[in-house]
Scaffold this motif. Structure first.
Motif, PDB file in Angstrom:
ATOM      1  N   ILE A  98       0.941  -1.185  -0.198  1.00  0.00           N
ATOM      2  CA  ILE A  98       0.201  -0.061  -0.003  1.00  0.00           C
ATOM      3  C   ILE A  98       0.691   1.174   0.054  1.00  0.00           C
ATOM      4  O   ILE A  98       0.439   2.162  -0.728  1.00  0.00           O
ATOM      5  N   SER A  99       1.741   1.434   0.899  1.00  0.00           N
ATOM      6  CA  SER A  99       2.665   2.679   0.999  1.00  0.00           C
ATOM      7  C   SER A  99       3.669   2.755   0.227  1.00  0.00           C
ATOM      8  O   SER A  99       3.969   4.000  -0.273  1.00  0.00           O
ATOM      9  N   VAL A 100       4.326   1.685  -0.484  1.00  0.00           N
ATOM     10  CA  VAL A 100       5.373   2.136  -1.339  1.00  0.00           C
ATOM     11  C   VAL A 100       5.071   2.806  -2.719  1.00  0.00           C
ATOM     12  O   VAL A 100       5.650   3.769  -3.168  1.00  0.00           O
ATOM     13  N   PRO A 101       4.101   2.305  -3.448  1.00  0.00           N
ATOM     14  CA  PRO A 101       3.717   3.207  -4.553  1.00  0.00           C
ATOM     15  C   PRO A 101       3.185   4.535  -4.303  1.00  0.00           C
ATOM     16  O   PRO A 101       3.707   5.504  -5.031  1.00  0.00           O
ATOM     17  N   LEU A 135       3.976   6.683   5.310  1.00  0.00           N
ATOM     18  CA  LEU A 135       4.013   7.498   3.972  1.00  0.00           C
ATOM     19  C   LEU A 135       5.122   8.963   4.078  1.00  0.00           C
ATOM     20  O   LEU A 135       5.513   9.116   3.238  1.00  0.00           O
ATOM     21  N   PRO A 136       5.012   9.644   5.307  1.00  0.00           N
ATOM     22  CA  PRO A 136       5.922  10.733   5.363  1.00  0.00           C
ATOM     23  C   PRO A 136       7.429  10.577   5.095  1.00  0.00           C
ATOM     24  O   PRO A 136       8.124  11.046   4.219  1.00  0.00           O
ATOM     25  N   ALA A 137       7.977   9.502   5.683  1.00  0.00           N
ATOM     26  CA  ALA A 137       9.217   8.951   5.827  1.00  0.00           C
ATOM     27  C   ALA A 137       9.674   8.408   4.262  1.00  0.00           C
ATOM     28  O   ALA A 137      10.790   8.700   3.754  1.00  0.00           O
ATOM     29  N   LEU A 138       8.811   7.699   3.761  1.00  0.00           N
ATOM     30  CA  LEU A 138       9.101   7.309   2.496  1.00  0.00           C
ATOM     31  C   LEU A 138       9.109   7.988   1.327  1.00  0.00           C
ATOM     32  O   LEU A 138       9.744   8.213   0.422  1.00  0.00           O
ATOM     33  N   GLY A 168      15.421   3.074   2.368  1.00  0.00           N
ATOM     34  CA  GLY A 168      14.095   3.739   3.057  1.00  0.00           C
ATOM     35  C   GLY A 168      13.080   2.541   3.352  1.00  0.00           C
ATOM     36  O   GLY A 168      12.292   2.757   4.253  1.00  0.00           O
ATOM     37  N   ILE A 169      12.767   1.753   2.179  1.00  0.00           N
ATOM     38  CA  ILE A 169      11.816   0.773   2.209  1.00  0.00           C
ATOM     39  C   ILE A 169      11.919  -0.236   3.375  1.00  0.00           C
ATOM     40  O   ILE A 169      11.177  -0.598   4.123  1.00  0.00           O
ATOM     41  N   ALA A 201      19.179  -3.557   5.078  1.00  0.00           N
ATOM     42  CA  ALA A 201      19.044  -2.213   4.339  1.00  0.00           C
ATOM     43  C   ALA A 201      20.479  -1.520   3.970  1.00  0.00           C
ATOM     44  O   ALA A 201      20.885  -1.213   2.856  1.00  0.00           O
ATOM     45  N   ARG A 202      21.425  -1.771   4.978  1.00  0.00           N
ATOM     46  CA  ARG A 202      22.731  -1.178   4.442  1.00  0.00           C
ATOM     47  C   ARG A 202      23.568  -2.036   3.649  1.00  0.00           C
ATOM     48  O   ARG A 202      23.996  -1.471   2.432  1.00  0.00           O
ATOM     49  N   ILE A 203      23.257  -3.228   3.697  1.00  0.00           N
ATOM     50  CA  ILE A 203      24.111  -4.223   2.888  1.00  0.00           C
ATOM     51  C   ILE A 203      23.219  -4.291   1.308  1.00  0.00           C
ATOM     52  O   ILE A 203      24.210  -3.917   0.108  1.00  0.00           O
TER      53      ILE A 203
END
Length: 295
Positions: free
Chosen positions: A75-78, A145-148, A193-194, A280-282
């Motif tokens: 839901i949030s990524v798109p 949503l705000p952070a993404l 970020g995701i 996330a880092r790798i």
């Protein structure tokens, strides 16, 4: 006191602060893992909790957490990436853009408990869905949503600086430039970020208390349906996540060994959040190296 001595003193102070933060983090994680010794056993990870009896496991809660994670990201990524593209490539400076940024900043500062109450009012009561996994996923999406959006906007803005004008100069359209050039270059930061957002979803409890509910019925994987409440894959069934289960154990204590189960569940939760951050880092680094040709 000359400049070199001042520099050394402040360097030592900053190293000391950094070291204190690391020691504090290691101590916290070590304490949780020691208290939750045995959390890695398959019987605990994939077993079912037994009401009013000692023992059991977190199988349903763990499945609900991962399923909630997948649905919330779908839901949030798109919406987050789409909003980032609009703000970085299409939005023009003015009153409208200022209002949009103000709304994003306001949403980012909302406490999760407030979002949970909003979800209770809109996604639970007004829709007459009741406590459902879908209502919880929608509430979590509001939080993320705000952070993404900010991560996507910054990533696309940084990536477009070096390649945007070259692509347009070669005759590519604006959308071709965004979809074929800018987005692939920005993927490492967006993916980071995701994954960080996934860690927040996995560990969120306050917003889900009022939307996804606090019941975890026995899962029967022979039924596959998104609407049938008897199916574990249904979006319209109550779904107690691992973080909510920990809160319930510590507040109600309906089983004799509630504290022990809560400690083990907390260890599982902290390990999963750490894995999300490390991943996330790798992954971000690997993808960045693949696009830049570095090894």
């Amino acid at each position: 006191m000359n400049a070199k001595i001042k520099d050394r003193i402040w360097t030592m102070v900053l190293y000391g602060i950094s070291g204190f933060v690391i020691v504090l983090l290691v101590a916290l994680i070590s304490y949780i893992l020691i208290k939750g010794n045995g959390f890695y056993k398959p019987s605990f990870l994939f077993g079912n909790a037994k009401f009013a009896q000692a023992g059991g496991g977190i199988g349903p809660q763990l499945f609900n957490s991962f399923y909630m994670l997948v649905v919330a990201l779908v839901i949030s990524v798109p919406f987050g990436v789409g909003a980032g593209i609009y703000l970085s490539e299409y939005a023009k400076e003015g009153i409208l853009l200022s209002i949009i940024r103000l709304c994003i900043e306001t949403m980012a500062s909302l406490p999760s408990i407030v979002v949970g109450l909003f979800g209770l009012l809109i996604f639970v009561s007004m829709t007459n869905w009741g406590f459902t996994l879908f209502a919880g996923a929608l509430s979590i999406s509001v939080l993320n949503l705000p952070a993404l959006t900010r991560v996507s906007e910054n990533a696309i803005s940084d990536a477009s600086k070096s390649v945007k004008e070259a692509s347009l100069g070669l005759g590519a359209t604006r959308w071709q430039t965004i979809s074929k050039i800018v987005l692939p270059s920005a993927i490492p930061q967006i993916l980071t970020g995701i994954i960080l957002a996934a860690g927040r979803i996995f560990g969120e409890a306050a917003a889900l208390l009022y939307t996804a509910g606090m019941s975890a019925p026995k899962l029967d994987f022979t039924t596959v349906s998104l609407s049938n409440s008897a199916s574990p894959f249904s979006l319209f069934r109550p779904a107690e996540t691992l973080a909510v289960y920990i809160w319930k154990l510590n507040s109600e204590g309906m089983v004799p060994d509630a504290a022990q189960i809560a400690n083990k569940s907390s260890a599982v939760l902290i390990v999963m959040v750490l894995l999300f951050n490390v991943l996330a880092r790798i992954l971000g680094k690997r993808i960045y190296e693949s696009y830049t040709g570095k090894k």
